[in-house]
Design a protein around this motif. Structure first.
Motif, PDB file in Angstrom:
ATOM      1  N   ASP A  52      -2.553  10.868   1.054  1.00 10.64           N
ATOM      2  CA  ASP A  52      -2.488   9.464   1.450  1.00 10.64           C
ATOM      3  C   ASP A  52      -3.532   9.279   2.545  1.00 10.64           C
ATOM      4  N   LYS A  53      -4.664   8.727   2.155  1.00  9.60           N
ATOM      5  CA  LYS A  53      -5.782   8.663   3.105  1.00  9.60           C
ATOM      6  C   LYS A  53      -5.521   7.703   4.255  1.00  9.60           C
ATOM      7  N   HIS A  54      -4.511   6.856   4.118  1.00  6.64           N
ATOM      8  CA  HIS A  54      -4.149   6.002   5.246  1.00  6.64           C
ATOM      9  C   HIS A  54      -3.603   6.850   6.393  1.00  6.64           C
ATOM     10  N   ARG A  55      -3.084   8.030   6.061  1.00 11.94           N
ATOM     11  CA  ARG A  55      -2.477   8.871   7.098  1.00 11.94           C
ATOM     12  C   ARG A  55      -3.314  10.090   7.442  1.00 11.94           C
ATOM     13  N   GLY A 104       1.967  14.161   7.309  1.00  9.00           N
ATOM     14  CA  GLY A 104       2.651  13.652   6.121  1.00  9.00           C
ATOM     15  C   GLY A 104       1.692  12.980   5.156  1.00  9.00           C
ATOM     16  N   ALA A 105       0.387  13.179   5.364  1.00  8.29           N
ATOM     17  CA  ALA A 105      -0.584  12.565   4.460  1.00  8.29           C
ATOM     18  C   ALA A 105      -0.566  13.248   3.096  1.00  8.29           C
ATOM     19  N   SER A 106      -0.512  14.588   3.108  1.00  4.83           N
ATOM     20  CA  SER A 106      -0.387  15.317   1.838  1.00  4.83           C
ATOM     21  C   SER A 106       1.047  15.179   1.379  1.00  4.83           C
ATOM     22  N   GLU A 145     -13.944   1.225   4.300  1.00 10.20           N
ATOM     23  CA  GLU A 145     -14.605   2.524   4.390  1.00 10.20           C
ATOM     24  C   GLU A 145     -14.237   3.361   3.170  1.00 10.20           C
ATOM     25  N   CYS A 146     -13.054   3.130   2.638  1.00 16.05           N
ATOM     26  CA  CYS A 146     -12.632   3.826   1.409  1.00 16.05           C
ATOM     27  C   CYS A 146     -12.598   2.885   0.204  1.00 16.05           C
ATOM     28  N   HIS A 147     -12.016   1.701   0.398  1.00 16.43           N
ATOM     29  CA  HIS A 147     -11.862   0.786  -0.732  1.00 16.43           C
ATOM     30  C   HIS A 147     -13.168   0.067  -1.032  1.00 16.43           C
ATOM     31  N   SER A 148     -13.370  -0.193  -2.296  1.00 14.32           N
ATOM     32  CA  SER A 148     -14.529  -0.959  -2.705  1.00 14.32           C
ATOM     33  C   SER A 148     -14.304  -2.432  -2.351  1.00 14.32           C
ATOM     34  N   PRO A 153     -10.242   4.801  -4.324  1.00 15.08           N
ATOM     35  CA  PRO A 153     -10.731   4.721  -2.951  1.00 15.08           C
ATOM     36  C   PRO A 153     -10.967   6.124  -2.388  1.00 15.08           C
ATOM     37  N   ARG A 154     -12.143   6.309  -1.778  1.00 14.59           N
ATOM     38  CA  ARG A 154     -12.467   7.597  -1.146  1.00 14.59           C
ATOM     39  C   ARG A 154     -13.270   7.277   0.088  1.00 14.59           C
ATOM     40  N   GLY A 155     -13.090   8.079   1.157  1.00 19.26           N
ATOM     41  CA  GLY A 155     -13.875   7.759   2.328  1.00 19.26           C
ATOM     42  C   GLY A 155     -14.047   8.897   3.297  1.00 19.26           C
ATOM     43  N   VAL A 168       0.813   3.886  -3.093  1.00 22.97           N
ATOM     44  CA  VAL A 168       0.306   5.239  -2.923  1.00 22.97           C
ATOM     45  C   VAL A 168       1.430   6.263  -3.009  1.00 22.97           C
ATOM     46  N   ARG A 169       2.518   6.027  -2.312  1.00 22.90           N
ATOM     47  CA  ARG A 169       3.502   7.088  -2.154  1.00 22.90           C
ATOM     48  C   ARG A 169       4.553   7.087  -3.248  1.00 22.90           C
ATOM     49  N   ARG A 172       0.839  -1.193   0.000  1.00 20.70           N
ATOM     50  CA  ARG A 172       0.000   0.000   0.000  1.00 20.70           C
ATOM     51  C   ARG A 172       0.876   1.246   0.000  1.00 20.70           C
ATOM     52  N   ASP A 173       1.950   1.269   0.792  1.00 17.41           N
ATOM     53  CA  ASP A 173       2.824   2.443   0.817  1.00 17.41           C
ATOM     54  C   ASP A 173       3.586   2.590  -0.489  1.00 17.41           C
ATOM     55  N   THR A 175     -11.702  12.060   5.433  1.00 19.68           N
ATOM     56  CA  THR A 175     -10.429  12.399   4.800  1.00 19.68           C
ATOM     57  C   THR A 175     -10.636  13.502   3.774  1.00 19.68           C
TER      58      THR A 175
END
Ligand code: SF4
Ligand code: SF4
Lengths: 127, 235
Positions: B129-132, B116-118, A111-114, B163-165, A62-63, A58-59, B168
């Motif tokens: 980074d919506k995980h953060r 550090g999410a943005s 909550e975010c992922h489908s 993914p959106r939730g 995303v990053r 995931r990191d 966030t």
């Protein structure tokens, strides 16, 4: 040793050789594994460690924009979503829910992922 | 801890690197998203406002569909791209343009984010980074372009690629899920007048780099020195 005794011993030996993978039947709850098939890692290992794979990837995804063809939540869902409702979270025996409910570990991934199989989602949302 | 040690600790702990250029004179460099000047890729857009038709909303519709936004305009609805119509009152000159996250090279949203999410990707795309993300909304206040939205209510049936939730902050991702597959952002593809040119600003042979060399383009609020990845032509 009598003949039935030998048979019993053989049966016992054979049953010890059955891989753990087949231990699904022994789970104390009902679980719908969906299509199943060949997992990206050994299923027994996955039961214990899938979260490490997911968090690591995931990191990266995303990053750093490094997407993996194999280790991808969407792929997990593609195989493990129920063939009845295309979801890994819809029912109490759905693939993610069954174990997590039993272990009382709350996940907020969805909550975010489908939680829907992507191919089914695309089909439904195609114009 | 000696006084000097303590001072050094304080200096580095606030995320600021200081270089002494003379006694008592320090050169400060804020340590946020690293400079992307040496990256081979910087995704950007050049928007030609002379082609952008008033009343047309195709890019906004395409964005909403691609990313699963409701399309509502209430203050609590997410808007990743807006169509704006502007009139110069002194001349009567009127034009329209789409406005979204400008994918700043020096993004204020990243500077203020406490978790550090943005962050800015190596290719210049600014993401949450919506995980953060803890939903503090500092970034929304810091963004000069009003580009970010906060998700107020639980969402269902998201696009598996987007993914959106709830809880966030989100904004234009330049359709990062499409770009990573070698496709164009949905808005650029949808524009019937080809007003949105998407491409790699750092590849001298790309169409966008050539055009940006040839025509006069503007950064909105260039005075802020954010070095935006989205540029406009004809404003
Ligand atoms: S336009 Fe706003 S949200 Fe986008 S990078 Fe710049 S400051 Fe951040
Ligand atoms: S809302 Fe999220 S992304 Fe924005 S500043 Fe706060 S933690 Fe960072």
């Amino acid at each position: 040793m009598s003949v039935p005794g030998v048979r019993l011993l053989l049966l016992l030996l054979i049953s010890l050789c059955i891989p753990n993978v087949w231990a699904d039947q022994a789970l104390p709850y009902k679980i719908d594994i969906g299509r199943g098939g060949h997992c990206v890692r050994d299923p027994v290992w996955m039961r214990k460690n899938h979260m490490h794979l997911l968090i690591h990837q995931r990191d990266l995804t995303v990053r750093e924009g490094k997407r993996d063809k194999e280790i991808d939540l969407r792929n997990c869902i593609e195989c493990h979503a129920s063939t009845k409702d295309d979801s890994v979270i819809a029912r109490s025996d759905s693939f993610c829910v069954a174990c997590h409910r039993y272990e009382a570990v709350k996940i907020d991934c969805f909550e975010c992922h489908s939680g829907i199989r992507k191919s089914a989602w695309l089909e439904r949302n195609a114009k | 801890m000696s006084d000097v040690q303590r001072r050094n600790f304080l200096k580095t702990s606030v995320g600021v690197a200081a270089v002494a250029i003379a006694p008592g004179l320090l050169l400060f460099k804020v340590a946020h998203g690293q400079s992307d000047d040496d990256s081979k890729v910087r995704w950007g857009m050049l928007i030609d406002t002379s082609n952008c038709a008033e009343g047309c909303n195709e890019c906004v519709k395409a964005c909403n569909k691609e990313n699963g936004l409701s399309g509502g305009l209430a203050p609590t609805d997410s808007q990743w791209i807006r169509k704006i119509e502007i009139k110069d009152v002194s001349t009567g000159h009127q034009f329209a343009l789409p406005m979204m996250c400008q994918h700043c090279a020096e993004p204020p949203c990243v500077d203020v984010c406490p978790t550090g999410a943005s962050f800015k990707r190596y290719d210049g795309i600014v993401l949450v980074d919506k995980h953060r993300c803890i939903g503090c909304r500092y970034c929304m206040m810091a963004c000069p372009y009003k580009a970010r939205s906060f998700v107020h209510a639980p969402l269902h049936d998201q696009n598996p690629d987007v993914p959106r939730g709830k809880g966030t902050v989100e904004s234009c991702t330049m359709c990062v899920h499409r770009v990573d597959e070698g496709k164009q952002p949905a808005c650029a593809e949808a524009c019937p007048n080809k007003s949105i040119l998407f491409g790699n600003l750092h590849d001298p042979n790309s169409e966008i780099a050539k055009k940006i060399r040839a025509v006069a383009s503007t950064q909105v609020r260039a005075d802020l020195n954010l070095n935006t990845g989205v540029r406009y032509q004809g404003i």
